[in-house]
Design an enzyme around this catalytic site. Structure first.
Site, PDB file in Angstrom:
ATOM      1  N   LEU A   1      14.544   2.931   5.766  1.00  0.00           N
ATOM      2  CA  LEU A   1      15.324   1.745   5.536  1.00  0.00           C
ATOM      3  C   LEU A   1      14.636   0.926   4.513  1.00  0.00           C
ATOM      4  O   LEU A   1      13.487   0.906   4.228  1.00  0.00           O
ATOM      5  CB  LEU A   1      14.708   0.956   7.120  1.00  0.00           C
ATOM      6  CG  LEU A   1      14.955   1.854   8.259  1.00  0.00           C
ATOM      7  CD1 LEU A   1      14.514   1.078   9.506  1.00  0.00           C
ATOM      8  CD2 LEU A   1      16.317   2.032   8.545  1.00  0.00           C
ATOM      9  N   ARG A   2      15.712   0.230   3.684  1.00  0.00           N
ATOM     10  CA  ARG A   2      15.350  -0.708   2.730  1.00  0.00           C
ATOM     11  C   ARG A   2      15.290  -2.073   3.265  1.00  0.00           C
ATOM     12  O   ARG A   2      16.144  -2.373   4.133  1.00  0.00           O
ATOM     13  CB  ARG A   2      16.488  -0.851   1.795  1.00  0.00           C
ATOM     14  CG  ARG A   2      15.972   0.351   0.639  1.00  0.00           C
ATOM     15  CD  ARG A   2      17.444   0.868  -0.100  1.00  0.00           C
ATOM     16  NE  ARG A   2      18.403   0.740   0.703  1.00  0.00           N
ATOM     17  CZ  ARG A   2      19.700   0.840   0.376  1.00  0.00           C
ATOM     18  NH1 ARG A   2      20.158   0.487  -0.794  1.00  0.00           N
ATOM     19  NH2 ARG A   2      20.725   0.729   1.048  1.00  0.00           N
ATOM     20  N   GLU A   3      14.209  -2.954   3.044  1.00  0.00           N
ATOM     21  CA  GLU A   3      14.319  -3.983   3.761  1.00  0.00           C
ATOM     22  C   GLU A   3      15.261  -4.825   2.920  1.00  0.00           C
ATOM     23  O   GLU A   3      15.683  -4.773   1.908  1.00  0.00           O
ATOM     24  CB  GLU A   3      12.689  -4.764   3.133  1.00  0.00           C
ATOM     25  CG  GLU A   3      11.703  -4.241   3.851  1.00  0.00           C
ATOM     26  CD  GLU A   3      10.514  -5.066   3.457  1.00  0.00           C
ATOM     27  OE1 GLU A   3      10.373  -6.332   3.218  1.00  0.00           O
ATOM     28  OE2 GLU A   3       9.181  -4.354   3.619  1.00  0.00           O
TER      29      GLU A   3
ATOM     30  N   CYS B   1       5.901  -0.425   0.834  1.00  0.00           N
ATOM     31  CA  CYS B   1       6.193   0.982   0.635  1.00  0.00           C
ATOM     32  C   CYS B   1       5.953   1.642  -0.353  1.00  0.00           C
ATOM     33  O   CYS B   1       4.851   2.561  -0.540  1.00  0.00           O
ATOM     34  CB  CYS B   1       7.682   1.218   1.244  1.00  0.00           C
ATOM     35  SG  CYS B   1       8.109   0.432   2.484  1.00  0.00           S
TER      36      CYS B   1
ATOM     37  N   THR C   1       5.260   5.783   8.730  1.00  0.00           N
ATOM     38  CA  THR C   1       4.888   6.641   7.589  1.00  0.00           C
ATOM     39  C   THR C   1       3.566   7.222   7.739  1.00  0.00           C
ATOM     40  O   THR C   1       2.600   6.330   7.730  1.00  0.00           O
ATOM     41  CB  THR C   1       5.354   5.986   6.229  1.00  0.00           C
ATOM     42  OG1 THR C   1       6.611   5.606   6.186  1.00  0.00           O
ATOM     43  CG2 THR C   1       4.977   6.811   5.094  1.00  0.00           C
TER      44      THR C   1
ATOM     45  N   THR D   1       1.030   1.472   9.253  1.00  0.00           N
ATOM     46  CA  THR D   1      -0.234   2.289   8.466  1.00  0.00           C
ATOM     47  C   THR D   1      -0.488   1.853   7.234  1.00  0.00           C
ATOM     48  O   THR D   1      -0.146   2.596   6.224  1.00  0.00           O
ATOM     49  CB  THR D   1       0.472   3.875   8.639  1.00  0.00           C
ATOM     50  OG1 THR D   1       1.697   3.707   7.863  1.00  0.00           O
ATOM     51  CG2 THR D   1       0.806   4.681   9.928  1.00  0.00           C
TER      52      THR D   1
ATOM     53  N   ASP E   1       4.711  -4.591  22.370  1.00  0.00           N
ATOM     54  CA  ASP E   1       3.818  -4.926  21.155  1.00  0.00           C
ATOM     55  C   ASP E   1       2.742  -5.595  21.998  1.00  0.00           C
ATOM     56  O   ASP E   1       2.949  -6.323  22.934  1.00  0.00           O
ATOM     57  CB  ASP E   1       4.379  -5.730  19.956  1.00  0.00           C
ATOM     58  CG  ASP E   1       3.788  -6.064  18.902  1.00  0.00           C
ATOM     59  OD1 ASP E   1       4.331  -5.405  17.763  1.00  0.00           O
ATOM     60  OD2 ASP E   1       2.739  -6.515  18.886  1.00  0.00           O
TER      61      ASP E   1
ATOM     62  N   LYS F   1      11.587  -8.479  -3.703  1.00  0.00           N
ATOM     63  CA  LYS F   1      12.882  -7.969  -4.129  1.00  0.00           C
ATOM     64  C   LYS F   1      13.960  -9.088  -3.145  1.00  0.00           C
ATOM     65  O   LYS F   1      13.363  -9.714  -2.377  1.00  0.00           O
ATOM     66  CB  LYS F   1      13.421  -6.543  -3.865  1.00  0.00           C
ATOM     67  CG  LYS F   1      13.443  -6.316  -2.300  1.00  0.00           C
ATOM     68  CD  LYS F   1      14.001  -4.844  -1.993  1.00  0.00           C
ATOM     69  CE  LYS F   1      14.365  -4.506  -0.768  1.00  0.00           C
ATOM     70  NZ  LYS F   1      14.794  -3.397  -0.382  1.00  0.00           N
TER      71      LYS F   1
HETATM   72  C1  UGA Z   1      11.913   1.672   0.252  1.00  0.00           C
HETATM   73  C2  UGA Z   1      12.850   2.795   0.263  1.00  0.00           C
HETATM   74  O1  UGA Z   1      13.814   2.523  -0.785  1.00  0.00           O
HETATM   75  C3  UGA Z   1      13.490   3.189   1.483  1.00  0.00           C
HETATM   76  O2  UGA Z   1      14.110   4.324   1.478  1.00  0.00           O
HETATM   77  C4  UGA Z   1      12.088   3.219   2.489  1.00  0.00           C
HETATM   78  O3  UGA Z   1      12.547   3.547   3.854  1.00  0.00           O
HETATM   79  C5  UGA Z   1      10.830   2.151   2.511  1.00  0.00           C
HETATM   80  O4  UGA Z   1      10.612   2.051   1.074  1.00  0.00           O
HETATM   81  C6  UGA Z   1      10.054   2.577   3.188  1.00  0.00           C
HETATM   82  O5  UGA Z   1       9.096   3.528   3.107  1.00  0.00           O
HETATM   83  O6  UGA Z   1       9.890   2.039   4.474  1.00  0.00           O
HETATM   84  P1  UGA Z   1      12.045  -1.083   0.230  1.00  0.00           P
HETATM   85  O7  UGA Z   1      10.529  -1.106  -0.214  1.00  0.00           O
HETATM   86  O8  UGA Z   1      12.563  -1.759   1.195  1.00  0.00           O
HETATM   87  O9  UGA Z   1      12.519   0.366   0.441  1.00  0.00           O
HETATM   88  O10 UGA Z   1      12.481  -1.532  -1.425  1.00  0.00           O
HETATM   89  P2  UGA Z   1      13.389  -0.769  -2.381  1.00  0.00           P
HETATM   90  O11 UGA Z   1      14.969  -1.170  -2.422  1.00  0.00           O
HETATM   91  O12 UGA Z   1      13.410   0.696  -2.268  1.00  0.00           O
HETATM   92  O13 UGA Z   1      12.778  -1.410  -3.445  1.00  0.00           O
HETATM   93  C7  UGA Z   1      11.538  -1.091  -3.877  1.00  0.00           C
HETATM   94  C8  UGA Z   1      10.871  -1.774  -5.160  1.00  0.00           C
HETATM   95  O14 UGA Z   1      11.713  -1.255  -6.240  1.00  0.00           O
HETATM   96  C9  UGA Z   1      11.330  -3.301  -5.311  1.00  0.00           C
HETATM   97  O15 UGA Z   1      10.429  -3.864  -6.011  1.00  0.00           O
HETATM   98  C10 UGA Z   1      12.606  -3.144  -6.305  1.00  0.00           C
HETATM   99  O16 UGA Z   1      12.980  -4.493  -6.877  1.00  0.00           O
HETATM  100  C11 UGA Z   1      12.293  -2.204  -7.067  1.00  0.00           C
HETATM  101  N1  UGA Z   1      13.382  -1.283  -7.786  1.00  0.00           N
HETATM  102  C12 UGA Z   1      14.283  -0.641  -7.293  1.00  0.00           C
HETATM  103  C13 UGA Z   1      13.575  -1.385  -9.165  1.00  0.00           C
HETATM  104  O17 UGA Z   1      12.636  -2.114 -10.009  1.00  0.00           O
HETATM  105  N2  UGA Z   1      14.571  -0.748  -9.845  1.00  0.00           N
HETATM  106  C14 UGA Z   1      15.673  -0.176  -9.025  1.00  0.00           C
HETATM  107  O18 UGA Z   1      16.514   0.136  -9.810  1.00  0.00           O
HETATM  108  C15 UGA Z   1      15.451  -0.186  -7.600  1.00  0.00           C
END
Ligand code: UGA
Length: 473
Positions: free
Chosen positions: A153-155, A263, A122, A86, A30, A324
């Protein structure tokens, strides 16, 4: 295998630490020298459960190393993985790919003989083609292959997502690239993780399509929750009833204040914009983007309505700032939009989050930040659960109610037990679930009906904000 990973952000660090755990040797680079020096000492710059421990493990066993310069890419390096950001471009829609192409130019300088480049970032369809063209143009002598290996990956649960993936997607146009990536992920595929081999551009679209589909699913249940509110039906029953259908599935059917994070909002916009350039209308994705924006704005009105409409001088305690739980990330967080809306309606805000802080200086200076949720709720007219951190779900709600002026809970995640809250003295409001009234009226709730209380208008919060919070006249 020996891997060079470019970018020590969220994706690069999780990938580096996990690949080291799988027995590979990862060198993460980095440009940010301070970040690299801290990482060399085992200090992780981001909050992600389990990541610090994994980084320290890799440093100790010699499988993980950090540097601020790209080494010569000799035959000792099996592949270079690009994990730079990105972010949205200046137009707010497309992805800014300048970081990707800057790395491409550096690879062209450092590569010796042949190089396999893998994009984890991405990127819109066609980026791999453009990157390969760029490197080849700068170094016609080089044997270069570019593959796409998107991350899912989900945070908050990224380590588990990496080490126990639903699937691994390898987009490669050359057999040698696909073989190298199969070797890289062999420790996972031999445990049963499926690997989907596709063309390079297909893998790029898979990443966007997966995020857009999940965003659609959330938007759908959010709109159904509105219908449930209007028809006095419990949306959780509806989600259960449709989720058992294997073609639909039970996940991502939790209504909320709108999807946020770094994301879904960014990727849905970039996908829709890319499709428009190809003359294709992704009308469902376009509508999900618009619906989600409307929803984030509507949450302020929901809180106002629960408080009788007029928020001037009312003290609202917001629990949760991150988009989240289990992350300190507040990018595109619904909590930010909510706080901005409540402030614009004249409310006084105190907020509490275990890890996150707001990035916007104008919001930070306008709210009272508390470490302790009970202190945050002290004398409040309403508590809003904006992010369902576990620590908030386990609060002593009788104590919380006793600290408040009027125990009202607006649960924007449907994450709390509303019957229990009612027994603790709360009136509750959720999303598409029946409201609850306090079961036993407590002395604190009987003090005065809210509608009869006049509040001193407080336009600016500063100095001793706590004393000014919603003092009845
Ligand atoms: C998301 C995807 O789930 C990952 O698979 C992907 O790799 C990642 O984006 C990325 O592109 O790098 P993330 O953004 O960490 O992951 O979070 P999520 O758990 O998917 O939640 C996204 C949003 O949706 C949050 O605001 C969460 O609160 C909301 N959510 C999720 C809902 O409102 N309802 C649900 O049932 C699920």
């Amino acid at each position: 295998m020996n891997i060079v990973i470019v970018g020590c952000g969220y994706v690069g660090l999780v990938s580096g630490a996990c690949l080291a755990r799988l027995g590979h040797h990862a060198l993460c680079i980095d440009l940010d020298r301070d970040r690299i020096e801290a990482l060399k000492k085992g200090h992780c710059p981001i909050f992600e459960p389990g990541l610090t421990e994994l980084i320290r493990e890799g440093l100790q066993n010699g499988h993980l190393a950090f540097a601020h310069q790209m080494p010569a890419l000799t035959s000792a390096v099996d592949l270079v993985l690009i994990a730079v950001g990105t972010p949205p471009a200046a137009n707010g829609e497309d992805a800014d790919l300048s970081g990707i192409f800057a790395v491409g130019r550096e690879i062209a300088q450092k590569a010796v003989g042949k190089v396999l480049v893998v994009t984890k970032s991405t990127v819109p369809p066609g980026t791999g083609d453009a990157l390969e063209d760029l490197i080849q143009r700068l170094r016609p002598d080089l044997a270069v292959a570019v593959a796409s290996n998107p991350e899912f990956l989900r945070e908050g649960s990224a380590i588990d997502d990496f080490l126990k993936p639903d699937r691994i997607v390898v987009g490669a146009n050359e057999h040698c690239a696909s073989l190298a990536l199969r070797r890289l992920y062999h420790p996972l595929t031999e445990q049963g993780s499926p690997l989907v081999n596709t063309a390079r551009t297909a893998a790029e679209i898979i990443k966007y399509a997966a995020n857009a589909f999940l965003a659609l699913k959330i938007t759908f249940i959010n709109e159904i929750a509105d219908l449930c509110d209007a028809t006095q039906v419990d949306v959780r029953e509806v989600a259960q009833g449709i989720g058992h259908d294997r073609r639909i599935g039970p996940d991502f059917l939790r209504p909320g204040p709108g999807y946020g994070g770094s994301c879904f909002p960014k990727d849905t916009r970039a996908l829709a914009s890319t499709a428009r350039k190809y003359g294709v209308a992704l009308s469902l994705v376009e509508e999900a983007i618009a619906s989600n924006e409307r929803r984030k704005k509507a949450m302020g009105a929901k809180v106002a309505s629960a408080l009788g409409g007029d928020l001037r001088g009312r003290h609202i305690a917001v629990l949760g700032l991150s988009f989240k739980p289990d992350t300190s990330d507040t990018r595109d967080s619904p909590a930010t939009a909510l706080i901005a809306s409540l402030l614009s309606q004249g409310a006084l805000i105190s907020a509490c989050d275990p890890e996150a802080r707001l990035e916007e200086p104008e919001l930070t200076s306008a709210i009272e930040r508390e470490k302790d949720p009970y202190q945050c709720a002290k004398n409040a007219d309403c508590v809003v659960l904006a992010t369902e951190w576990k620590s908030f779900l386990k609060l002593d709600f009788a104590r919380l109610a006793a600290a408040m002026r009027t125990p009202l809970m607006v649960d924007l995640r449907n994450a709390l037990d509303h019957a229990k809250l009612a027994r603790c003295g709360f009136r509750t409001v959720g999303l598409g679930i029946p409201p609850h009234r306090p079961v036993t009226l407590r002395a604190t709730t009987l003090r005065r009906p809210v509608a009869q209380v006049a509040f001193a208008p407080v336009s600016v919060l500063n100095g001793s904000k706590r004393q000014q919070l919603a003092q009845p006249q």
